[in-house]
Design an enzyme around this catalytic site. Structure first.
Site, short mmCIF file in Angstrom:
data_model
loop_
_atom_site.label_atom_id
_atom_site.label_comp_id
_atom_site.label_asym_id
_atom_site.label_seq_id
_atom_site.Cartn_x
_atom_site.Cartn_y
_atom_site.Cartn_z
N ASP A 367 46.48 -1.74 -1.87
CA ASP A 367 45.66 -2.79 -2.46
C ASP A 367 46.52 -4.03 -2.67
OD1 ASP A 367 43.33 -1.24 -2.70
OD2 ASP A 367 44.06 -0.33 -4.54
N LYS A 589 27.98 -12.66 -11.21
CA LYS A 589 29.23 -13.14 -10.60
C LYS A 589 29.69 -12.12 -9.56
CE LYS A 589 32.97 -11.12 -13.41
NZ LYS A 589 32.25 -10.19 -14.26
N THR A 691 42.15 -5.15 0.84
CA THR A 691 41.78 -5.82 -0.40
C THR A 691 40.33 -6.27 -0.36
OG1 THR A 691 42.27 -7.73 -1.81
CG2 THR A 691 42.66 -7.99 0.53
N LYS A 749 38.44 2.10 3.78
CA LYS A 749 39.72 2.77 3.59
C LYS A 749 39.72 4.14 4.27
CE LYS A 749 41.21 0.60 -0.74
NZ LYS A 749 41.71 0.83 -2.11
N ASN A 771 35.39 5.19 -6.13
CA ASN A 771 35.03 5.29 -4.72
C ASN A 771 36.24 5.38 -3.80
OD1 ASN A 771 32.33 5.14 -5.41
ND2 ASN A 771 32.27 2.92 -5.25
#
Length: 1074
Positions: A367, A589, A691, A749, A771
């Protein structure tokens, strides 16, 4: 399971009840009623709790003493008794006991006594090393174990949020639950503090789907556990939403305690790595078979006729010589020591085999946020689609230029005060790029030659006051504050840095909102009238600035952040102080791409494709500066729609929003990241960034730390959508997998791990969310973040307590060191065994006049060498420090111990040491003496056996001292003894020195030498002993020189990633433990 009793203080029940009570769990511990049937306020009152402040520390201590720790069973402790039994029962000890029994059976009491002493010594040392290893494994039980976030108060002061161990939770504690948490104990959900909470309770109810929770009580008292919707149960996994609960039952009084069924979330000692090879490939049984075969060969040397009693003891000793006596103990202690070292460097190992697996990985998929970057985010920019920053007014719409605002940040990123300035310059794609390693400077706009006084006035005119916000900026600040669950708290000592709790992104937005006078605590709590706004210009107030407000907000519903949709939405009811004009404020958001599709308006006008294109230009410009960009939106609904909104599905609620603006969040790379990435590349490991950020942001960071070179290819950077759109065949046809995947979803991923595996490579995968668990489990080494969810940590094999990318590289370095150490002591043990076997078996050819073999080593001497002389140096080799060149070799060098090179080394060293030792036996017996082998020289001392005894002593001393020198040679497979640093492993040096000197008393002390070891005292023979040692050193150094020449000529230079990578410093990844 313990059933100790704890007495309740209930007025209705003064009696003592067992903790494992199966019928009235609530009554038995804290409450006189079933908590799911009562209102949360009644439960709180019965537990003497407080819905906002929680318990005091004194209350916690009292309740902990009364109810006991919150655990189902005490942690396992290593059993010395079982360890000793295992040591006695292993193959090596059993054979030694057989040898001892044979010796006593043949009335050879001296040999039997010595072998018995060796058995005691072997069992003692083995038990101690295994006990140390078991203690380390037991300590891994707590690594990655769930933690609880509680609200507590101390000494009557304001409450604070704390993260504590689950076993410290007590009845009455206020616990905060969020997506990914594991419920620490049974609890009652509090009214007004439940937001779309869903829990997976399959282990209790058998239901495969998560259960939606509520705060309203359940009327039916005896309803099944699955129908108690107002309760959460210990061990359940929160799959959605958040809530605040009050704990009603802990430990064995929980529902899971009643059925004694704990989740299998503990660290396991898995037989993988070398342990798997030891058993799976039947290496242990192969060596045992060889031992039996050797014993048969020894007995067969007599022709199976009139077998002397000494031959039986010798056969057992020869059989033992093929077994690496201390192998399992050394492996266990080496891995235990490595896990302890890694824990000191913030890498907590949950499974021992992960250490070995790290050595051979070819990829590290990481990440960005908090791992490659610091994770302490700050808002650097707000952008509003407005013409200018006019005060207390609404500026005209302008999406082409817009108005940007810059935030000042000091040394404390959580400090909720600081100047906010309006930018005079437009944000453009060709504008200045932020220096990721330098804080922004305060510079006035315009001419650089401006008079200092005029410059200061210009700066002051750009400062935004909290009571003079442009309406668009005010709406943006409101969204940043309320669409947020982060909290800020003052330093406990009054002088340190402010503390924050929550997601780093939300913390940054909350700090920015505080700086604009819109802190969430002040918006959600009613206050006395006529509060004067506190200007950020003054800087004298100790509290954050507060903008004027005519009411407060109460949360109606929340749709938490979901990594699959990359957004969060929430609704508040605005309650004005005068009771008029109540309305519902809906806020949203998230990632710009995922938010734009839900927006239809901007500042009262339709959001057209042209306006979206203008806004995306600003998004790309901010992202190119290394900022993480979020879009913030809102809409206002009538106050009477509260109940309708509560029942509304998420996809329906998240429609027809108005775009408010952008937030640019700065998260600088960790200073260790460039060096760690360079170490990766130098070691042949490919670092990859996966990311959720914007591609431009991810690219800027990747370029800065060296994951991407300046001239990177078109396939080096992809979005998650682009990567997921490719079929497996298309991914496999790519020349190289992407180095950066932006807007990455958890499923991406998993596909990346599978793609790497299809290429025959191994990978590390990091993750912190619920997750991420599938990817962590599927990766060769899953690495969880210490700040991540409990589910992710339990799916991982290693947990990083500092969330630092460089810690992964340190762990890989340590894994490579462990791998090489395993190879070193295996080479030492097995080559020593081979040398001993060569001496013992070829010696059978030497026969006296009676046709009986004359042994070059006595049975006791052979056992001495295999158990005492070989064990300590092997153990010391397992503790070798990490080599300087550990990261200079490709991953393929760390994937297989038993390679062709290993077998050649094993044969060379084994044959060399055995031949030289046997040569000295021959030289003494036939070179100095006339070759008289005596009669019955295997049974005891006699004058006629003097030449044989002298030859045996010479052979014994040669082999023992040569093994000690060989231990030093095994420090490196290609470097000579003068090229390695001998002083970096003092344990090895002391082992070699003490055991080499131990040869002298064995050779010279009467009775021990001629009665026990059946050899004489050396005189002139020391000359040929040290002569053969010099021959060994010469042959070994020449052999290693030939290996170096061969590897130098056959080495294929790995392609470099660019000259810039060679200038990065690597020292930061070899930092000492903190």
């Amino acid at each position: 399971m313990s059933t100790e009793k704890y007495t309740t203080n209930s007025n209705n029940a003064e009696k003592s009840l067992p903790r494992a009570d199966t019928g009235n769990t609530a009554v038995s511990q804290s409450l006189p009623f079933k908590p799911h049937t009562a209102s949360s306020s009644k439960v709180l009152e019965a537990l003497s709790g407080n819905a906002s402040k929680g318990l005091s520390e004194q209350d916690v201590q009292n309740r902990l003493a009364q109810h006991g720790p919150n655990r189902l069973k005490p942690p396992k402790k290593p059993s010395v008794y079982k360890i000793v039994l295992r040591q006695i029962g292993n193959a090596m000890t059993v054979i030694l006991i057989a040898a001892m029994a044979t010796s006593f059976g043949t009335m050879d009491y001296i040999s039997g006594g010595v072998i018995g002493a060796l058995v005691i010594l072997n069992v003692s040392v083995g038990s101690y090393t295994e006990w140390q290893a078991e203690k380390t494994v037991a300590s891994l039980e707590s690594v990655g174990a769930p933690q609880a976030t509680v609200i507590r108060s101390s000494d009557g002061r304001e409450s604070s949020t704390k993260v504590i161990a689950v076993e410290d939770v007590v009845p009455g504690d206020l616990v905060l639950l969020k997506n990914g948490d594991i419920v620490p104990a049974d609890g009652r959900i509090l009214d007004g503090h439940c937001s779309n909470l869903e829990c997976d309770e399959a282990f209790l109810t058998g239901e495969s789907m998560p259960v939606a929770k509520q705060s309203d009580p359940i009327d039916e008292e005896e309803c099944p556990v699955g129908d108690r919707l107002s309760m959460v149960f210990s061990g359940a996994q929160v799959t959605k939403g958040r809530a605040r609960v009050v704990i009603t039952s802990t430990g064995m009084n929980t529902e899971i305690g009643k059925i004694a069924q704990a989740l299998d979330s503990k660290a396991k000692k898995t037989e993988t790595g070398f342990a798997a090879y030891w058993y799976k490939f039947k290496l242990a049984y192969f060596l045992l078979g060889c031992a039996i075969l050797i014993a048969i060969i020894v007995v067969a040397s007599t022709g199976f006729k009139s077998v002397p009693l000494s031959v039986a003891t010798y056969a057992v000793a020869a059989a033992v010589s093929i077994l690496p006596a201390s192998l399992i103990a050394v492996v266990s202690l080496t891995l235990a020591r490595a896990s302890t070292d890694l824990a000191q460097r913030h890498a907590l190992v949950r499974r021992m085999d992960a250490i070995e697996a790290l050595a051979g990985v070819e990829n590290v998929c990481s990440d960005k946020t908090g791992t490659l970057t610091v994770g302490r985010m700050v808002v650097r920019k707000f952008w509003v689609p407005a013409l200018d920053p006019r005060a207390n007014d609404s500026a005209p719409l302008n999406t082409t230029r817009g108005q940007a605002y810059s935030f000042e940040t000091g040394s404390d990123p959580f400090y909720p005060r600081g100047e906010v300035r309006s930018d005079r310059e437009e944000i453009s794609a060709g504008g200045a790029v932020l220096d990721l390693k330098r804080k922004p400077q305060r510079q006035p706009s315009g001419d650089s030659t401006m008079d200092p006084d005029a410059a200061e006035i210009d700066l002051q005119e750009q400062v935004i006051l909290v009571d003079e916000l442009e309406h668009g900026l005010k709406d943006l600040a409101l969204c940043a504050s309320l669409c947020n669950q982060a909290t800020l708290s003052r330093p406990t000592d009054g002088e340190g840095q402010w503390e924050a709790n929550g997601d780093p992104t939300e913390v940054a937005l909350q700090v920015a909102a505080h700086k604009l006078g819109h802190g969430k605590p002040f918006l959600t709590h009613s206050r006395p009238q006529n509060n004067r706004a506190d200007s950020v210009r003054s800087g004298h107030s100790g509290r954050p600035p507060i903008a004027g407000s005519r009411g407060h907000y109460e949360q109606v519903i929340e749709h938490p952040f979901d990594s699959t949709v990359k957004r969060m939405s929430i609704a508040y009811r605005f309650i004005p102080d005068d009771g008029k004009d109540s309305h519902v404020q809906c806020l949203l958001k998230g990632a710009v791409e995922r938010v734009f599709e839900l927006c239809t308006h901007v500042r009262g006008e339709t959001l057209t494709d042209e306006k979206k294109k203008d806004i995306m230009v600003k998004v790309d410009a901010l992202a190119a500066q290394g900022l993480r960009v979020l879009a913030l939106c809102g809409k206002r609904l009538p106050g009477k729609s509260v109940e309708e909104i509560k029942m509304m599905p998420r996809d329906q609620f998240e429609r027809d929003f108005t775009f408010l603006g952008l937030a640019g969040i700065f998260d600088p790379p960790r200073k260790e990241s460039p060096g760690a990435v360079a170490d990766c590349i130098r070691a042949g490991i490919t670092p990859r960034m996966l990311t959720g950020d914007h591609p431009a942001t991810a690219t800027a960071i990747a370029l800065n730390i060296g994951i991407l070179e300046k001239a990177y290819g078109k396939d080096a950077v992809m979005t998650g959508q682009q990567f997921d759109a490719l079929s497996e065949e298309e991914i496999d046809r790519l020349p190289e997998l992407p180095l950066v995947v932006a807007r990455c979803a958890p499923e991406t991923k998993v596909r990346m791990v599978d793609a790497i595996h299809r290429r025959g490579q191994k990978t590390v995968m990091t993750g912190d969310g619920v997750n991420d668990s599938p990817a962590l489990k599927r990766a060769d080494v899953g690495v969880g973040m210490g700040t991540g969810s409990d589910v992710a940590k339990q799916s991982a094999r290693i947990v990083l307590s500092d969330d630092n990318f460089s810690t992964i590289i340190r762990a890989i370095r340590k894994g490579r060191s462990v791998f090489k150490n395993l190879a070193k002591f295996l080479l030492y043990l097995l080559s020593g065994n081979m040398a001993e076997i060569i001496v013992l078996l070829i010696g059978l050819a030497f026969k006296d006049e009676n046709g009986q073999s004359v042994f070059p080593l006595s049975a006791v001497a052979a056992l001495w060498i295999n158990t005492l002389a070989a064990g300590p140096p092997a153990l010391a080799l397992g503790l070798e420090p990490t080599a300087v060149d550990a990261m200079d070799q490709p991953p393929t060098a760390f994937q297989q111990i038993f390679t062709l090179e290993f077998y050649i080394d094993l044969a060379f060293y084994g044959v060399l040491m055995g031949a030289l030792s046997l040569a000295n036996f021959v030289i003494v017996l036939w070179g100095y003496f006339p070759g008289d082998l005596g009669v019955m020289c295997n049974e005891g001392d006699s004058e006629i056996c003097s030449p044989v005894f002298q030859a045996r002593a010479t052979c014994f001393a040669t082999l023992v001292i040569m093994l000690m020198i060989h231990a030093l040679e095994c420090k490196h497979f290609t470097k000579g003894i003068m090229q390695v640093h001998l002083g970096d492993n003092r344990v090895l040096l002391w082992s070699v020195l003490v055991l080499a000197l131990g040869t002298f008393p064995v050779v010279y002390i009467p009775v021990i030498n001629d009665k026990v070891f059946l050899h004489g005292s050396l005189k002139w023979e020391w000359g040929i002993v040290f002569g053969m040692i010099l021959v060994y050193l010469g042959c070994t150094e020449f052999y290693k020189w030939c290996k170096r020449i061969y590897f130098r000529r056959t080495h294929v230079e790995e392609p470099t990633r660019g000259s810039s990578d060679k200038t990065l410093r690597m020292e930061s990844t070899i930092a000492p433990p903190v």
